[in-house]
Design a protein around this motif. Structure first.
Motif, PDB file in Angstrom:
ATOM      1  N   ILE A   6       0.807  -1.207   0.000  1.00 15.14           N
ATOM      2  CA  ILE A   6       0.000   0.000   0.000  1.00 15.14           C
ATOM      3  C   ILE A   6       0.848   1.268   0.000  1.00 15.14           C
ATOM      4  CG2 ILE A   6      -0.359   0.562   2.448  1.00 15.14           C
ATOM      5  CD1 ILE A   6      -3.144  -0.026  -0.108  1.00 15.14           C
ATOM      6  N   GLY A   7       2.058   1.188   0.538  1.00 17.59           N
ATOM      7  CA  GLY A   7       2.909   2.374   0.577  1.00 17.59           C
ATOM      8  C   GLY A   7       3.242   2.912  -0.793  1.00 17.59           C
ATOM      9  N   SER A   8       3.275   2.018  -1.789  1.00 19.12           N
ATOM     10  CA  SER A   8       3.603   2.456  -3.143  1.00 19.12           C
ATOM     11  C   SER A   8       2.372   2.917  -3.902  1.00 19.12           C
ATOM     12  CB  SER A   8       4.274   1.312  -3.912  1.00 19.12           C
ATOM     13  OG  SER A   8       3.369   0.227  -4.076  1.00 19.12           O
ATOM     14  N   LEU A   9       1.230   2.910  -3.249  1.00 20.10           N
ATOM     15  CA  LEU A   9      -0.008   3.295  -3.908  1.00 20.10           C
ATOM     16  C   LEU A   9      -0.645   4.496  -3.214  1.00 20.10           C
ATOM     17  CD1 LEU A   9      -1.469  -0.278  -4.498  1.00 20.10           C
ATOM     18  CD2 LEU A   9      -0.496   1.227  -6.214  1.00 20.10           C
ATOM     19  N   SER A  10       0.177   5.359  -2.657  1.00 22.85           N
ATOM     20  CA  SER A  10      -0.362   6.564  -2.033  1.00 22.85           C
ATOM     21  C   SER A  10      -0.875   7.499  -3.110  1.00 22.85           C
ATOM     22  CB  SER A  10       0.698   7.266  -1.193  1.00 22.85           C
ATOM     23  OG  SER A  10       1.672   7.888  -2.025  1.00 22.85           O
ATOM     24  N   ILE A  11      -1.875   8.290  -2.763  1.00 20.33           N
ATOM     25  CA  ILE A  11      -2.452   9.215  -3.736  1.00 20.33           C
ATOM     26  C   ILE A  11      -1.437  10.279  -4.122  1.00 20.33           C
ATOM     27  CG2 ILE A  11      -4.378  10.764  -4.195  1.00 20.33           C
ATOM     28  CD1 ILE A  11      -4.994   7.708  -3.795  1.00 20.33           C
ATOM     29  N   GLY A  12      -0.628  10.706  -3.166  1.00 18.42           N
ATOM     30  CA  GLY A  12       0.408  11.680  -3.480  1.00 18.42           C
ATOM     31  C   GLY A  12       1.383  11.151  -4.513  1.00 18.42           C
ATOM     32  N   GLU A  13       1.731   9.868  -4.407  1.00 20.90           N
ATOM     33  CA  GLU A  13       2.661   9.289  -5.374  1.00 20.90           C
ATOM     34  C   GLU A  13       1.997   9.149  -6.745  1.00 20.90           C
ATOM     35  OE1 GLU A  13       5.477   5.328  -5.976  1.00 20.90           O
ATOM     36  OE2 GLU A  13       4.743   5.884  -3.981  1.00 20.90           O
ATOM     37  N   LEU A  14       0.734   8.744  -6.769  1.00 19.61           N
ATOM     38  CA  LEU A  14       0.027   8.649  -8.046  1.00 19.61           C
ATOM     39  C   LEU A  14      -0.047  10.019  -8.719  1.00 19.61           C
ATOM     40  CD1 LEU A  14      -2.909   6.230  -7.126  1.00 19.61           C
ATOM     41  CD2 LEU A  14      -0.771   5.678  -8.294  1.00 19.61           C
ATOM     42  N   ARG A  15      -0.303  11.047  -7.923  1.00 21.71           N
ATOM     43  CA  ARG A  15      -0.340  12.406  -8.467  1.00 21.71           C
ATOM     44  C   ARG A  15       1.024  12.806  -9.012  1.00 21.71           C
ATOM     45  NH1 ARG A  15      -2.421  14.741  -4.374  1.00 21.71           N
ATOM     46  NH2 ARG A  15      -0.592  15.592  -3.336  1.00 21.71           N
ATOM     47  N   ALA A  16       2.081  12.512  -8.246  1.00 22.17           N
ATOM     48  CA  ALA A  16       3.433  12.857  -8.689  1.00 22.17           C
ATOM     49  C   ALA A  16       3.812  12.107  -9.960  1.00 22.17           C
ATOM     50  CB  ALA A  16       4.432  12.549  -7.577  1.00 22.17           C
TER      51      ALA A  16
END
Length: 446
Positions: free
Chosen positions: A246-256
């Motif tokens: 789940i850590g690799s699927l944060s919304i902030g990362e998806l946005r980035a």
């Protein structure tokens, strides 16, 4: 349907990921579908792990998704209210003090399991006399408080799971307040839902057992339990749980990584339902097509590759006026003509910058067929270049070299872009300019 009010209640102990964003999105879509009220409640009673930074991140992610909330509250402002509710339950005989330490409770559970019995709390706290309690407290023990469950069956019609029934004999009396005075989610959430007038609770199926006890808690506090819906949890494309990843699927990362919020909403609104995922770049359309009854009990599979595909389809249909701000920030020129030329071959908006660089900055041409590219340079029409020259130009190259089809077009693409695939070459010529086109056809970096 009567006025609807739902809530999303994140704990600011981490960033939003696709799992809890899905819960937020389902509540938001349900509220907006029926002109209801969407509330943001910050569950910040975990003082050790809650941070302002995580709360700000949660708010930023929801805002980026376009999920505006109509009201908000935070649990840290309501501690006195939870104490009041506990006192009410104690007065009604529905809450009682217990004095076991965590170690003692662990030993009890191990003994029960070893004897083949379910690890249900034995209600030893109910059997203590006032004298025994006084002695424990004199010895420095402080009580934690449990809710006394009625020995009965709890049933409700779940908006996702259908008719649900659990007998309370299989559950331990839930803890409501820790020995240090910190309220437990079980009590705080119910008190909040009562006071805020929440009509529907939509959350993951991992809360089904919580809901069973909380329904009795609502009733003990003289309130009607809200309607409930428990969605299947997300798993990866391989069926394995997302918890480890789940850590690799944060919304902030998806946005980035350049994902569009509408792509995330399009996917999360449909996975776990019987309906196909349809990309939409308008949240209003997603709201209109939302139906909580379409969610099934089968595990919902989240595949990042599917999200990428949904995102690409949305990006490829975005109008220039929607992306012009992003393109300006990326240093992409060419206006609407350039965007229309490249958008069909990119997955995320930022990839337009890659093609702008290919058209306007030096590259290393790939000279796959020098006879073709040399002829192309010599036959390039005079004047400004445009897509309109492409047909006659390539016909003249074919006539001179005898090369046609892929044998003609691929060498031109490799020399002019250094790439073996991408947008049509014809409209890119105008952005490259005559000098650069000739230089690249001759094998020079330009």
């Amino acid at each position: 349907m009567s006025a609807i009010k739902v809530r999303f209640a994140p704990s600011p102990t981490g960033n939003l990921h696709v799992g809890n964003l899905r819960t937020a999105l389902v509540n938001y879509l349900f509220a907006r579908k029926f002109d209801g009220h969407f509330m943001l409640r910050i569950d910040d009673t975990d003082e050790e792990r809650s941070t302002v930074a995580f709360e700000e991140s949660i708010r930023a992610d929801l805002s980026w998704m376009g999920m505006t909330w109509d009201s908000e509250d935070r649990q840290s402002n309501r501690l006195a209210r939870y104490d009041e509710a506990l006192a009410d339950l104690v007065a009604k005989g529905r809450a009682y003090a217990c004095y076991e330490t965590p170690e003692e409770l662990s030993l009890k559970r191990k003994a029960q399991l070893g004897a083949g019995r379910p690890p249900v709390y034995d209600r030893a706290g109910l059997k203590l006399t006032d004298e025994a309690k006084a002695k424990l407290e004199a010895d420095g023990r402080k009580p934690h408080w449990r809710f006394l469950l009625n020995d009965s069956q709890v049933s409700w019609h779940d908006k996702v799971r259908g008719d649900v029934a659990y007998h309370m004999s299989s559950l331990s009396d839930p803890v409501l307040m820790r020995e240090d005075g910190r309220v437990i989610y079980t009590l705080a959430s119910v008190v909040d839902d009562i006071d805020h007038g929440i009509t529907h609770i939509l959350r993951g199926e991992d809360h089904v057992t919580n809901s069973t006890a909380q329904i009795q808690l609502f009733e003990a506090l003289d309130a009607t339990p809200p309607s409930m819906g428990h969605m299947a949890l997300l798993a990866g494309a391989d069926g394995e749980g997302l918890s480890k990843r789940i850590g690799s699927l944060s919304i902030g990362e998806l946005r980035a990584n350049g994902l569009e919020p509408e792509a995330i909403a399009s996917l999360l609104a449909r996975i776990g339902t019987a309906d196909p995922v349809v990309p939409h770049n308008d949240l209003a359309v997603i709201i209109d097509g939302f139906d909580i009854s379409r969610f099934g009990r089968a595990t919902a599979k989240f595949d990042p590759a599917e999200l990428d595909a949904v995102n690409a389809r949305i990006v490829q249909e975005l109008d220039f006026d929607v992306v012009v701000g992003k393109l300006d920030a990326l240093g992409v020129g060419g206006g609407a003509d350039f965007w229309k030329t490249v958008r069909g071959n990119i997955r995320i908006v930022s990839e337009a910058a890659d093609w702008w660089q290919i058209c306007t900055a030096p590259i290393t041409p790939i000279m796959d067929a020098p006879d073709v590219t040399t002829a192309a340079a010599s036959l390039l029409p005079d004047g400004d270049l445009s897509a309109e020259i492409w047909s006659d130009w390539t016909k003249s190259i074919a006539a001179k070299t005898g090369v046609k089809g892929k044998g003609l077009f691929m060498p031109l693409r490799l020399a002019l872009t250094g790439q073996d695939k991408g947008p049509e070459i014809a409209p890119l010529l105008a952005f490259m300019g005559r000098d650069r086109v000739i230089a690249r056809l001759q094998g020079d970096s330009a």
